[in-house]
Design an enzyme around this catalytic site. Structure first.
Site, PDB file in Angstrom:
ATOM      1  N   SER A 477       0.804  -1.204   0.000  1.00  0.00           N
ATOM      2  CA  SER A 477       0.000   0.000   0.000  1.00  0.00           C
ATOM      3  C   SER A 477       0.849   1.273   0.000  1.00  0.00           C
ATOM      4  O   SER A 477       1.527   1.558  -0.981  1.00  0.00           O
ATOM      5  CB  SER A 477      -0.944  -0.043   1.199  1.00  0.00           C
ATOM      6  OG  SER A 477      -2.035   0.816   1.028  1.00  0.00           O
ATOM      7  N   ASP A 488      10.413   5.015 -10.108  1.00  0.00           N
ATOM      8  CA  ASP A 488      10.056   5.727 -11.329  1.00  0.00           C
ATOM      9  C   ASP A 488      10.936   6.952 -11.541  1.00  0.00           C
ATOM     10  O   ASP A 488      11.283   7.291 -12.682  1.00  0.00           O
ATOM     11  CB  ASP A 488       8.582   6.139 -11.298  1.00  0.00           C
ATOM     12  CG  ASP A 488       7.643   4.951 -11.449  1.00  0.00           C
ATOM     13  OD1 ASP A 488       8.122   3.868 -11.857  1.00  0.00           O
ATOM     14  OD2 ASP A 488       6.446   5.088 -11.137  1.00  0.00           O
ATOM     15  N   LYS A 502      -0.994  -4.199  -3.277  1.00  0.00           N
ATOM     16  CA  LYS A 502      -2.220  -3.481  -2.909  1.00  0.00           C
ATOM     17  C   LYS A 502      -2.173  -2.085  -3.512  1.00  0.00           C
ATOM     18  O   LYS A 502      -1.315  -1.287  -3.162  1.00  0.00           O
ATOM     19  CB  LYS A 502      -2.355  -3.393  -1.392  1.00  0.00           C
ATOM     20  CG  LYS A 502      -3.577  -2.615  -0.936  1.00  0.00           C
ATOM     21  CD  LYS A 502      -3.635  -2.555   0.578  1.00  0.00           C
ATOM     22  CE  LYS A 502      -4.834  -1.732   1.051  1.00  0.00           C
ATOM     23  NZ  LYS A 502      -4.714  -0.309   0.729  1.00  0.00           N
TER      24      LYS A 502
END
Length: 768
Positions: A477, A488, A502
């Site tokens: 999460s 990224d 999740k």
């Protein structure tokens, strides 16, 4: 994950609950639950809470589904999974009778008539008591361990026993296995009979203490979890504990309690809490009674449910609670003492961010690598909104620790997010801002398909040197938001095993807000409901797939049973358009070199090879579905396993020293006991040994950063590629950190990291 079989609740009632909690004692509801009266019946408030939840779930859930016959059947299936997931209480004959209610649970909620699910729960209570009494009866006659019987230890895919005879045979084998484990540990028949009879009798006591709130909680968990794996109903106490967990602070006495037979025992004292500072409360003390205020009557709590005792001890700041205790060193028949404590605000530091420094030496060179362990993304939004300058926040704490690590001259930082199940989405965004200058961090899509980009608006970085994020299957999460953003942006290396997967956001809704009469205090509990899905800034999702590390470590085999992909009703993986962002560096510039150095080191590292061998043995044992009930065969297997573990201990001793080998020995040998059956001293020693145990994965991650620093120092061109923003923004901090010097403070100070001017979101990206 939110899936909680009722068996887990019963076990929790016999183990540990924190007594340092925030709300206290309206003592009208605090009568003992030594034994509830059957049948358990739903209350009007519970029926109202179910109806309010249904209206919310069918209208405002991210993937809203009607509460119709199809949903009723899903609830029915999960309800029995929660009650009897191992299929050891009910038979196929029972299930055939229950099947008539399979499509009625939806109407039960709409009509505010919960009699059908409560009837099932009452039958469960009766069956659980019956089975434990049956097992106690088997103890009197003993068992023949010369047969070729086997026991199925993994019954999640098994059928319910066909009839009572087959159920009895299943319990004969379960009880045989309990006996055999103790026998293999060297216990005599009389000791085994006494231990198991006490164990089963204790289970009966706990089952008899189950009440209407437990029945309703289990049923509503089945409904909530049927919509998606992370939507959950929280009863009044669970909602309170969730709030405490997020704030990491509370008002109470600062003690952790556990049940020990009919008694409540002090397991741990929170440093600087009222109990610890008093000098009168000690680990091992037994709590016999609790009184409110300076003169309130003492309520005898012997035989009470643990959570009921906790509820009496909880209370508001600056109020008084009195404990009647027997000191640990005097035993149950010792002289009673009365201790008066004033409740205060207590910080739960166990779940707060922590730091340490690992010194890595290789080739005659030593470098300091800082480690920050973050168990969850916590935030006390209430204290923040009230202007409390000392409000608890994961970002504030990590920013402070980064400053301390820089002062200690670390040259790289590891963010250890293993088993971090998530928490505040806001904190995940803010924490990312400590490691980038400015830019988007996460994209959030609501049920209408509208996408909002959240990010870091404040310039500057709290740490601009080499960074690694250590993850595993338990990283979920909010932790995946942070890890994905770092990856990224190519801001640091993500290292470890694939994460949980999740990708949804929950919000906590206080159901009391929807009471028809605002002057009443219905105490409906709360609904933790999925309302959004988050996406990486590259447009992909962590849903189902998680975050794939840049440098992979071996899995432990739990992925087949643990993770988003194991849920039947998990949302599918999707993607959206990427956000407007640019990577701040290029980890690929030296990723291959670092991976090769890691592989070469692992191939010749005794510690790494030992870890691989232990993982292989763990997988072999966990993959077993049946075990023999023949004593000679089990004894042979035990000796083989002991020999293997002796080899592991010898290898640990050669690598880590004698203390590590002994800790490994204590942790590995099966004594056949449940945790609450061991002495508190043994439990606490095991806990302490676990914290001191060597951590090859963390050490290797630090060594990878050691390699990264070496490559950066040796090649200025490479440094410009892999340091954020080419080393130009925060360059002095970056290069000073790599060189081991103490740089000047960056622009970010505690509580002022990226986006601090924005109001905190009400939503959380809470863990599984």
């Amino acid at each position: 994950m939110t899936f909680r079989p009722l068996l887990a609740l019963l076990m929790a009632l016999s183990v540990t609950v924190t007594a340092s909690a925030q709300s206290a004692a309206d003592l009208g509801a605090s009568k003992p639950r030594k034994e509830s009266t059957l049948p358990l019946l739903p209350t009007a408030s519970e029926a109202d809470a179910a109806l309010i939840s249904a209206h919310l779930l069918t209208r405002f859930h991210y993937d809203a589904q009607p509460l119709d016959d199809a949903m009723s059947q899903k609830i029915y299936t999960l309800y029995f999974k929660l009650l009897d997931g191992e299929k050891v209480f009910f038979t196929q004959q029972d299930m055939a009778k229950f099947a008539q209610d399979k499509d009625k649970f939806g109407n039960a909620i709409w009509n505010k008539d919960l009699s059908a699910p409560f009837d099932v729960f009452n039958q469960y209570v009766l069956r659980a008591i019956d089975r434990m009494n049956y097992a106690r009866g088997l103890l009197k006659q003993g068992f023949d361990f010369n047969t070729n019987d086997t026991y199925n230890v993994d019954r999640k895919n098994a059928d319910w026993p066909k009839d009572q005879a087959e159920l009895n045979d299943l319990w004969r084998k379960r009880t045989m296995n309990d006996w055999l484990r103790l026998k293999l540990a060297g216990k005599s028949d009389d000791e085994i009979r006494k231990t198991l009879d006490k164990r089963y009798a204790g289970y009966i006591d706990r089952v008899k203490q189950l009440d209407s709130e437990d029945a309703f909680q289990t049923f509503m968990t089945a409904y909530a979890n049927s919509t998606d794996p992370h939507t959950d109903y929280l009863g009044p106490r669970e909602a309170e504990n969730f709030d405490i967990q997020m704030k990491l602070s509370l008002e109470g006495i600062g003690a952790v309690l556990q049940a020990r037979d009919d008694y409540t025992q002090i397991r741990e004292l929170v440093p600087a809490g009222p109990a610890s500072k008093s000098g009168k409360v000690h680990v091992g003390d037994l709590v016999l009674g609790v009184g409110q205020g300076a003169t309130g009557p003492i309520v005898d709590v012997v035989g009470w449910r643990l959570d009921d005792v906790v509820n009496l001890i909880r209370g508001k700041k600056d109020t008084t609670v009195r404990l009647e205790i027997v000191p640990a060193d005097q035993g149950q028949d010792g002289k009673h003492e009365m201790i008066s404590l004033v409740r205060q605000k207590v910080a739960i530091e166990e779940q707060a961010a922590k730091k340490k420094v690992i010194e890595v030496t290789d080739g005659g060179v030593t470098r300091k690598i800082g480690v920050i362990e973050l168990p969850m993304f916590y935030s006390d939004f209430g204290a923040r909104s009230e202007g409390d300058k000392n409000f608890k926040s994961a970002t504030r704490d990590v920013a402070k620790l980064l400053g301390e690590l820089k002062a200690e001259g670390v040259q790289g930082v590891v963010m250890d997010l293993r088993n971090n199940g998530g928490g505040s989405l806001y904190e995940a965004n803010e924490l990312t801002g400590l490691f980038i200058d400015q830019g988007p961090v996460v994209q959030v899509r609501d049920a209408r398909g509208q996408v909002q980009v959240q990010g870091d608006d404040d310039p500057g970085m709290a740490w601009s040197g080499p960074l690694a994020v250590l993850v595993n299957r338990g990283t979920a999460s909010a932790s995946e938001i942070f890890s994905a953003a770092i990856q990224d942006y190519s801001r640091g290396l993500v290292i470890g095993t694939p994460t949980f997967g999740k990708g949804t956001v929950q919000t906590l809704i206080d159901l009391d807000r929807f009471a028809s009469d605002p002057t009443t205090k219905p105490n409906y509990g709360a609904l933790k409901m999925t309302v959004q899905e988050f996406f990486r800034i590259n447009g992909g999702s962590t849903q189902l797939r998680g975050v794939t590390p840049d440098i992979s470590y071996p899995n432990n085999g739990d992925e087949k049973d643990f993770g988003e992909s194991t849920y039947d009703n998990a949302l599918p993986w999707t993607q959206i358009a990427p956000a407007d962002y640019k990577p701040v560096a290029d980890m690929k510039a030296y990723l291959t070199q670092l991976d090769q150095l890691h592989d070469a080191r692992g191939a010749k590292s005794p510690a790494w090879q030992l870890m691989l061998d232990e993982l292989a043995q763990y997988k072999k044992l966990s993959d077993r579905t049946t075990i023999s009930l023949n004593f000679a065969q089990r004894e042979t297997e035990r000796k083989q396993l002991d020999a293997l573990q002796a080899d592991f201990r010898a290898r640990h001793k050669a690598i880590d020293g004698a203390d590590s080998a002994q800790a490994d020995a204590d942790a590995q040998l099966d004594d056949g006991l449940n945790p609450s059956e061991r002495s508190l001293k043994t439990e606490l020693k095991e806990q302490a040994d676990a914290k001191k145990a060597p951590d090859p994965q963390l050490q290797e991650t630090a060594h990878i950063l050691f390699d990264a620093v070496g490559l950066i120092n040796a090649n200025p061109k490479l440094a410009a590629e892999v340091l954020p923003y080419g080393g130009k923004q925060g360059n002095s901090a970056s290069m000073a950190a790599v060189a081991g010097a103490t740089p000047l403070p960056t622009q970010n100070s505690a509580g002022q990291s990226g986006g601090a001017s924005r109001a905190p979101a009400a939503a959380s990206s809470s863990g599984h």
